[in-house]
Design a protein around this motif. Structure first.
Motif: not given
Length: 91
Positions: A43-53, A71-87
């Motif tokens: 769930v964290a890997f497929f987009g939910g790392a922010i919620g999981a952390a 691992g979860l905070p690191a993945l959350a930071i990566i996902e934030i960057g991906i979300y910013i890019y897509f937005f």
């Protein structure tokens, strides 16, 4: 339209991850059948790392496990960057 879909997806997957962390904590406290770590990571890997952390910190769950603690905070930071890019791409 696409930005609304992305916003909905990000919100739902992170809410689900947060709820899963809380549910697993409750199950741990009640000695019940647990949610697998694989499920939490998927769930964290497929987009939910922010919620999981956030859930990990809020419920104080899995905080002694290094893979979750770091691992979860690191993945959350990566996902934030991906979300910013897509937005920005969709704006």
């Amino acid at each position: 339209m696409e930005i609304m879909i992305l916003t909905g997806f990000v919100s739902l997957i992170n809410l689900a991850a947060f709820i899963l962390m809380g549910a697993d904590k409750q199950r741990a406290m009640n000695n019940q059948y647990r949610i697998s770590e694989k499920t939490l990571w998927n769930v964290a890997f497929f987009g939910g790392a922010i919620g999981a952390a956030t859930g990990m910190k809020h419920f104080r769950h899995k905080t002694k496990h290094s893979q979750f603690k770091y691992g979860l905070p690191a993945l959350a930071i990566i996902e934030i960057g991906i979300y910013i890019y897509f937005f920005m791409l969709l704006a």
